[in-house]
Structure formats: C-alpha cells, structure tokens
Design a protein around this motif. Structure first.
Motif, PDB file in Angstrom:
ATOM      1  N   PRO A   1      56.013  41.944  58.095  1.00 51.03           N
ATOM      2  CA  PRO A   1      55.990  42.001  59.560  1.00 51.03           C
ATOM      3  C   PRO A   1      54.984  40.978  60.070  1.00 51.03           C
ATOM      4  CG  PRO A   1      54.609  43.729  58.681  1.00 51.03           C
ATOM      5  CD  PRO A   1      55.138  42.963  57.490  1.00 51.03           C
ATOM      6  N   GLY A   2      54.464  41.143  61.276  1.00 47.64           N
ATOM      7  CA  GLY A   2      53.335  40.335  61.707  1.00 47.64           C
ATOM      8  C   GLY A   2      52.160  40.580  60.780  1.00 47.64           C
ATOM      9  N   PRO A   3      51.089  39.811  60.907  1.00 45.10           N
ATOM     10  CA  PRO A   3      50.077  39.778  59.855  1.00 45.10           C
ATOM     11  C   PRO A   3      48.974  40.833  59.925  1.00 45.10           C
ATOM     12  CG  PRO A   3      49.600  38.112  61.503  1.00 45.10           C
ATOM     13  CD  PRO A   3      50.893  38.747  61.914  1.00 45.10           C
ATOM     14  N   THR A   4      49.077  41.830  60.791  1.00 49.41           N
ATOM     15  CA  THR A   4      48.015  42.827  60.908  1.00 49.41           C
ATOM     16  C   THR A   4      48.508  44.210  60.510  1.00 49.41           C
ATOM     17  OG1 THR A   4      48.459  43.562  63.176  1.00 49.41           O
ATOM     18  CG2 THR A   4      47.161  41.532  62.896  1.00 49.41           C
ATOM     19  N   GLY A   5      47.558  45.108  60.284  1.00 48.69           N
ATOM     20  CA  GLY A   5      47.911  46.484  59.963  1.00 48.69           C
ATOM     21  C   GLY A   5      48.693  47.143  61.082  1.00 48.69           C
ATOM     22  N   ALA A   6      48.282  46.898  62.328  1.00 50.37           N
ATOM     23  CA  ALA A   6      49.014  47.466  63.465  1.00 50.37           C
ATOM     24  C   ALA A   6      50.450  46.965  63.494  1.00 50.37           C
ATOM     25  CB  ALA A   6      48.301  47.129  64.774  1.00 50.37           C
ATOM     26  N   ASN A   7      50.670  45.679  63.161  1.00 48.13           N
ATOM     27  CA  ASN A   7      52.041  45.155  63.085  1.00 48.13           C
ATOM     28  C   ASN A   7      52.864  45.936  62.077  1.00 48.13           C
ATOM     29  OD1 ASN A   7      50.834  41.744  63.338  1.00 48.13           O
ATOM     30  ND2 ASN A   7      51.567  43.062  64.968  1.00 48.13           N
TER      31      ASN A   7
ATOM     32  N   ASP B   1      50.005  55.339  55.667  1.00 49.26           N
ATOM     33  CA  ASP B   1      49.283  54.171  56.147  1.00 49.26           C
ATOM     34  C   ASP B   1      48.169  53.877  55.142  1.00 49.26           C
ATOM     35  OD1 ASP B   1      47.594  52.361  57.364  1.00 49.26           O
ATOM     36  OD2 ASP B   1      47.708  53.286  59.350  1.00 49.26           O
ATOM     37  N   ASP B   2      48.374  52.865  54.317  1.00 49.26           N
ATOM     38  CA  ASP B   2      47.404  52.481  53.295  1.00 49.26           C
ATOM     39  C   ASP B   2      46.733  51.152  53.645  1.00 49.26           C
ATOM     40  OD1 ASP B   2      46.460  53.956  51.210  1.00 49.26           O
ATOM     41  OD2 ASP B   2      47.825  53.177  49.700  1.00 49.26           O
ATOM     42  N   VAL B   3      46.636  50.885  54.936  1.00 46.58           N
ATOM     43  CA  VAL B   3      46.084  49.606  55.389  1.00 46.58           C
ATOM     44  C   VAL B   3      44.641  49.437  54.927  1.00 46.58           C
ATOM     45  CG1 VAL B   3      45.350  48.329  57.441  1.00 46.58           C
ATOM     46  CG2 VAL B   3      47.658  49.291  57.321  1.00 46.58           C
TER      47      VAL B   3
ATOM     48  N   LEU C   1      50.708  48.253  54.321  1.00 46.69           N
ATOM     49  CA  LEU C   1      49.567  47.588  53.698  1.00 46.69           C
ATOM     50  C   LEU C   1      49.144  46.404  54.561  1.00 46.69           C
ATOM     51  CD1 LEU C   1      50.722  47.315  49.958  1.00 46.69           C
ATOM     52  CD2 LEU C   1      48.929  48.827  50.825  1.00 46.69           C
ATOM     53  N   SER C   2      47.854  46.140  54.606  1.00 45.14           N
ATOM     54  CA  SER C   2      47.334  44.934  55.227  1.00 45.14           C
ATOM     55  C   SER C   2      45.925  44.722  54.700  1.00 45.14           C
ATOM     56  CB  SER C   2      47.363  45.051  56.766  1.00 45.14           C
ATOM     57  OG  SER C   2      47.005  43.827  57.370  1.00 45.14           O
ATOM     58  N   LYS C   3      44.995  44.328  55.538  1.00 44.19           N
ATOM     59  CA  LYS C   3      43.595  44.125  55.174  1.00 44.19           C
ATOM     60  C   LYS C   3      43.457  43.388  53.841  1.00 44.19           C
ATOM     61  CE  LYS C   3      41.552  47.740  58.054  1.00 44.19           C
ATOM     62  NZ  LYS C   3      40.774  46.908  58.976  1.00 44.19           N
ATOM     63  N   SER C   4      43.227  44.086  52.720  1.00 43.50           N
ATOM     64  CA  SER C   4      42.924  43.398  51.455  1.00 43.50           C
ATOM     65  C   SER C   4      44.153  42.957  50.669  1.00 43.50           C
ATOM     66  CB  SER C   4      42.042  44.287  50.577  1.00 43.50           C
ATOM     67  OG  SER C   4      40.697  44.211  50.985  1.00 43.50           O
ATOM     68  N   ILE C   5      45.360  43.119  51.211  1.00 43.68           N
ATOM     69  CA  ILE C   5      46.526  42.717  50.438  1.00 43.68           C
ATOM     70  C   ILE C   5      46.553  41.204  50.227  1.00 43.68           C
ATOM     71  CG2 ILE C   5      48.030  42.612  52.463  1.00 43.68           C
ATOM     72  CD1 ILE C   5      48.970  43.575  48.828  1.00 43.68           C
ATOM     73  N   SER C   6      45.971  40.425  51.137  1.00 49.57           N
ATOM     74  CA  SER C   6      45.933  38.972  50.921  1.00 49.57           C
ATOM     75  C   SER C   6      44.875  38.594  49.895  1.00 49.57           C
ATOM     76  CB  SER C   6      45.653  38.229  52.228  1.00 49.57           C
ATOM     77  OG  SER C   6      44.267  38.224  52.538  1.00 49.57           O
ATOM     78  N   GLY C   7      43.919  39.488  49.659  1.00 46.57           N
ATOM     79  CA  GLY C   7      42.889  39.247  48.664  1.00 46.57           C
ATOM     80  C   GLY C   7      41.730  38.409  49.136  1.00 46.57           C
ATOM     81  N   TYR C   8      41.909  37.675  50.222  1.00 42.92           N
ATOM     82  CA  TYR C   8      40.920  36.674  50.616  1.00 42.92           C
ATOM     83  C   TYR C   8      40.495  36.815  52.072  1.00 42.92           C
ATOM     84  CZ  TYR C   8      38.613  32.120  49.957  1.00 42.92           C
ATOM     85  OH  TYR C   8      37.685  31.110  49.812  1.00 42.92           O
ATOM     86  N   GLY C   9      40.960  37.879  52.711  1.00 46.12           N
ATOM     87  CA  GLY C   9      40.659  38.035  54.126  1.00 46.12           C
ATOM     88  C   GLY C   9      41.584  37.270  55.042  1.00 46.12           C
ATOM     89  N   LEU C  10      42.659  36.698  54.491  1.00 53.03           N
ATOM     90  CA  LEU C  10      43.640  35.991  55.317  1.00 53.03           C
ATOM     91  C   LEU C  10      44.613  36.993  55.926  1.00 53.03           C
ATOM     92  CD1 LEU C  10      44.480  32.981  52.958  1.00 53.03           C
ATOM     93  CD2 LEU C  10      42.879  33.031  54.890  1.00 53.03           C
ATOM     94  N   PRO C  11      45.088  36.756  57.144  1.00 56.61           N
ATOM     95  CA  PRO C  11      46.002  37.704  57.784  1.00 56.61           C
ATOM     96  C   PRO C  11      47.303  37.853  57.008  1.00 56.61           C
ATOM     97  CG  PRO C  11      45.086  36.168  59.383  1.00 56.61           C
ATOM     98  CD  PRO C  11      44.722  35.643  58.031  1.00 56.61           C
ATOM     99  N   MET C  12      47.651  39.097  56.723  1.00 57.76           N
ATOM    100  CA  MET C  12      48.888  39.379  55.988  1.00 57.76           C
ATOM    101  C   MET C  12      49.122  40.885  56.002  1.00 57.76           C
ATOM    102  SD  MET C  12      49.732  38.594  51.995  1.00 57.76           S
ATOM    103  CE  MET C  12      51.035  39.442  51.123  1.00 57.76           C
ATOM    104  N   ALA C  13      50.366  41.301  56.112  1.00 57.93           N
ATOM    105  CA  ALA C  13      50.712  42.722  56.065  1.00 57.93           C
ATOM    106  C   ALA C  13      52.063  42.895  55.398  1.00 57.93           C
ATOM    107  CB  ALA C  13      50.745  43.322  57.475  1.00 57.93           C
ATOM    108  N   LEU C  14      52.259  44.067  54.817  1.00 56.28           N
ATOM    109  CA  LEU C  14      53.526  44.429  54.182  1.00 56.28           C
ATOM    110  C   LEU C  14      53.970  45.802  54.664  1.00 56.28           C
ATOM    111  CD1 LEU C  14      52.832  43.601  50.402  1.00 56.28           C
ATOM    112  CD2 LEU C  14      53.808  42.080  52.137  1.00 56.28           C
ATOM    113  N   VAL C  15      55.262  45.983  54.756  1.00 53.54           N
ATOM    114  CA  VAL C  15      55.866  47.312  54.880  1.00 53.54           C
ATOM    115  C   VAL C  15      56.736  47.506  53.644  1.00 53.54           C
ATOM    116  CG1 VAL C  15      57.374  48.825  56.209  1.00 53.54           C
ATOM    117  CG2 VAL C  15      55.871  47.206  57.399  1.00 53.54           C
ATOM    118  N   LEU C  16      56.456  48.553  52.905  1.00 50.63           N
ATOM    119  CA  LEU C  16      57.269  48.910  51.743  1.00 50.63           C
ATOM    120  C   LEU C  16      58.169  50.066  52.128  1.00 50.63           C
ATOM    121  CD1 LEU C  16      54.413  48.943  49.048  1.00 50.63           C
ATOM    122  CD2 LEU C  16      55.675  46.974  49.973  1.00 50.63           C
ATOM    123  N   MET C  17      59.432  49.963  51.778  1.00 48.99           N
ATOM    124  CA  MET C  17      60.386  51.013  52.144  1.00 48.99           C
ATOM    125  C   MET C  17      61.308  51.307  50.963  1.00 48.99           C
ATOM    126  SD  MET C  17      62.649  48.496  54.555  1.00 48.99           S
ATOM    127  CE  MET C  17      61.170  47.519  54.876  1.00 48.99           C
ATOM    128  N   LYS C  18      61.679  52.568  50.826  1.00 45.38           N
ATOM    129  CA  LYS C  18      62.665  52.902  49.815  1.00 45.38           C
ATOM    130  C   LYS C  18      63.929  52.100  50.089  1.00 45.38           C
ATOM    131  CE  LYS C  18      61.053  57.513  48.530  1.00 45.38           C
ATOM    132  NZ  LYS C  18      61.356  58.975  48.485  1.00 45.38           N
TER     133      LYS C  18
END
Length: 422
Positions: A110-116, A239-241, A266-283
């Motif tokens: 999605p967009g790169p933040t946890g809220a996204n 919500d595991d952001v 997921l967001s926050k540390s998923i990029s590993g480096y503090g870069l903006p990034m988020a994921l939605v995982l779905m069955k």
C-alpha cells in the motif's frame, strides 16, 4: 539549545511537531544505538524511531546494500511496476519468513506508512465480507488517518479527526476489566440479536498495545479471539506495525499465540533502515482486489525493498536475533522490576524488547524521560495519560549499551521518585 539554533523551526515549521519538544536539540548523525547532535553530544536511543529502527541506525550491512543499489542507478520510484528490487524482496520474504512459518499470504504494497496499511486492511475486509462494521479495542492505536483513527481508542487523537468516526465499536482489551474476560462480553454482544451490534467485517487488534501503554494480550486470549472470529465469519486483522519484525522476539508478534490472522499489517521496521515502506499480508482467498483498486504513488519504494531484503537475509535466516531479543528483553524486565520494587506506585509490563515502567502518578513518567534526556538517553512515554515509560531500544543494542541505558533510567527514576518521597 540556543535561540538561533531553533529559530528556523519555530518560525517556519508547524506547531504540530511533537518529539522535538521533548528532546530539544538538533540531531546530526546516528550509528547503531546512538544519535549525535550538532554540538557533539551523544544520546543512547531507547526509542528507535518509534520502532522503525529495530536494527539500529545506519546498520552497515543494510547501508552497503543501499549504497551499492543507488550507485548502479537502481530504480528508485516504481509505483507497482515489476522491478528486480521488488522480486528480490518477495522471494526473500517468502523464503525466510512465510514458508518457515507455513503462512500462505499474498503481499500487498500500500502507501508507505503503517496507517496506509491499516486503511487498506479495513477497506479489503469490508470488500471481502460486504459488511461495514469493524471491532477494535480499548487503548488501541492504529494511525492518524480517518479510517485508522476510527479504530483508535485515544480520545484526544480521535478528536483531531474533525468529523464523526463511524462504523466501529470498541471492545475491552485483555485486562481492561481486571480479572473479567472482556471476550465474554464481546461474544454475548455478537450473538445477541437484540444487542444493537451489527455483524462486523473484521476485528483489528494489536497483540501488544505500544502507544496504548504496553498492554499485553495473553496468548490464550488471542487464541480465543481468533476462534471467536473464525466461528462467526469475521476476519481477524493483526496490526503488527510496531510489534512486528522481531520486537517481541519472533518475527510476528502473534506467533507465540499460535494463531494465523486473516490479514496482517506491517510497516516501521519492515524496510530495515527506517525508509518508508508498508505491507498488507492477506490469506490467498482474500485477495479480491481489482487491478488499481487500491493504490498510491509511493507504494513502490525500491530502495526500501533493497534494505528490507538485506535485513531479512542478515537477521532472519536463523533464530540468532530472536534468541538475543528475548534474552535482552528479560534483562530489561528484571531491571525495571527492581525499580518497581524500590518505589511505591510503580509496576512493569512488557514482552521481548518492548518494556514499560508504569507510574500511578502519571506526571512522574514525563519527568523521568526529561531527566533521562538530560543525561543522554532518549526514551518516551505512552498510555492514556502518558503514565508509562516505554522502552524500545534497537534489537541490535549491545549488552553493555543496554545496561548503560538502564542505569541512566534508574538514576532518573531515583531522582524523580526520591524527590516525591522527600
């Protein structure tokens, strides 16, 4: 900090800024568990970008991967186009995270933040079920955009929406009613056709409520919640952001409960480096999106894909980090328990490397963080009344650094609590 040093921020930047008011200095560089201000003063970081820097500042392995990628003119902005960087991340995520845990999730950017990510999860749940209502929990925090605010508990944050926040119902989180299990009430309301509660599309929950005050959901409570949802055709969103990416020990915070959520954010540390990034995982069966139905200009942050891939390969190819996190978390818990035993009105709660020191007198928590800052430690408060000093050190912090920070914190608590006793 002098007036000259801060004048540009006061003159030009919006009043909405917050953290800089608690930590009044101008930061310049950072490495590992340390930040350094422009005056050359060092600060040990027990904040880690609100959980965005689980692997520390400028981790050398991740930094080199990023430098190499940028140096070869790798794609920076790619929307949802297929790129080498995205393929590498998806393959690595499947190999190191999904397959070993027997998780068959599709991955959405999605967009790169946890809220996204939360907004996308809520939208997807409503699309899949055809229902509008969402159940959330007391003291929850899921973000500051309208949908995320609608499932957030804090009244002050909700008030900032400026419009009614509708189609959600708050239920008691684990421990909110003391010894009484709030799921009894939730089950009764859902099954009583006269309760006034419409059948919800989804339930959204944090396994540990970080912003809400380091409130911990017991594994048995989470299992019962998952069963309650499954039995009634309600989707379960975790919500595991903030608590994902190893903060509690395992990669996902829900692993200890042995549950498989329908949707994970997921967001926050998923990029590993503090870069903006988020994921939605779905069955897999929930991936009913039409092409382009949910999008965003910056959902394709390829440099973040590179650092995320490096982080997964370096830290999650075995259980070394998980084990170390649990050991260091116990070390921090013991230190906080010692402080709680030394003074009335203090208690502790936490899991892994998120630990909280709870003050019956909420004003003391803020004073402790202020004194800690003056002695070179960044640590924040959380909870409904900011009554909890919340520890979120980088997972990569050394034992010596952890002990040093705990010593500063202990001195700050002694200064504040002894002052009240006297």
């Amino acid at each position: 900090m002098t007036t000259t040093e801060t004048s540009i921020f006061d003159a030009v930047e919006s009043n909405v800024r917050g953290y800089c008011r608690s930590w009044p200095t101008v930061f310049d560089t950072a490495s590992g568990s340390w930040l350094h201000d422009e005056g050359g003063r060092d600060y040990l970081d027990f904040f880690a970008g609100a959980g965005s820097l689980n692997y520390g500042h400028n981790n050398p392995v991740l930094k080199q991967a990023l430098i190499d990628y940028i140096s070869r003119d790798g794609i920076t902005h790619g929307l949802d186009m297929s790129t080498v960087a995205k393929r590498g991340l998806l393959e690595t995520f499947q190999r190191t995270i999904l397959t070993p845990r027997d998780l068959d999730y599709k991955v959405q950017f999605p967009g790169p933040t946890g809220a996204n990510a939360v907004e996308a999860a809520l939208k997807l749940a409503r699309k899949v079920t055809g229902r509008t209502e969402i159940i959330n929990f007391t003291n929850a925090f899921h973000g500051m955009s309208l949908g995320a605010l609608s499932v957030t508990g804090n009244a002050a944050k909700r008030a900032g929406a400026g419009v009614p926040l509708v189609h959600t119902t708050s239920m008691p989180y684990d421990g909110y009613l003391g010894d009484s299990d709030g799921l009894d009430w939730m089950e009764r309301v859902l099954d009583d056709s006269s309760s006034g509660q419409d059948n919800p599309a989804a339930v959204i929950v944090e396994t540990v409520q970080g912003e809400g005050g380091v409130n911990i959901a017991r594994p048995e409570w989470l299992r019962r919640l998952a069963e309650l949802c499954a039995d009634r055709g309600i989707l379960l969103i975790v919500d595991d952001v903030q608590m994902g990416c190893g903060r509690t020990g395992p990669f996902f915070s829900f692993e200890a409960a042995g549950i498989t959520p329908d949707i994970v954010t997921l967001s926050k540390s998923i990029s590993g480096y503090g870069l903006p990034m988020a994921l939605v995982l779905m069955k897999r069966e929930l991936d009913v999106w039409a092409p382009g139905e949910h999008n965003g200009t910056f959902r394709g942050n390829n440099p973040a894909f590179i650092t995320a891939t490096a982080a997964l390969e370096h830290f999650w190819s075995d259980d070394t980090l998980q084990t170390a996190t649990q050991v260091k978390g116990e070390r921090a818990r013991r230190a906080l328990s010692g402080l709680a035993a030394a003074y009335d009105g203090l208690s502790t709660r936490g899991r892994g490397m998120v630990q909280g020191l709870v003050f019956d007198d909420a004003s003391q928590a803020g004073k402790v963080t202020q004194v800690a800052f003056e002695h070179g430690l960044l640590v924040e408060t959380s909870g409904a009344e900011d009554e909890v000093v919340k520890l979120l050190p980088p997972l990569t912090i050394t034992g010596a650094e952890l002990d040093h920070g705990l010593e500063i914190l202990a001195s700050a608590v002694d200064a504040v609590c002894a002052e009240k006793v006297n």
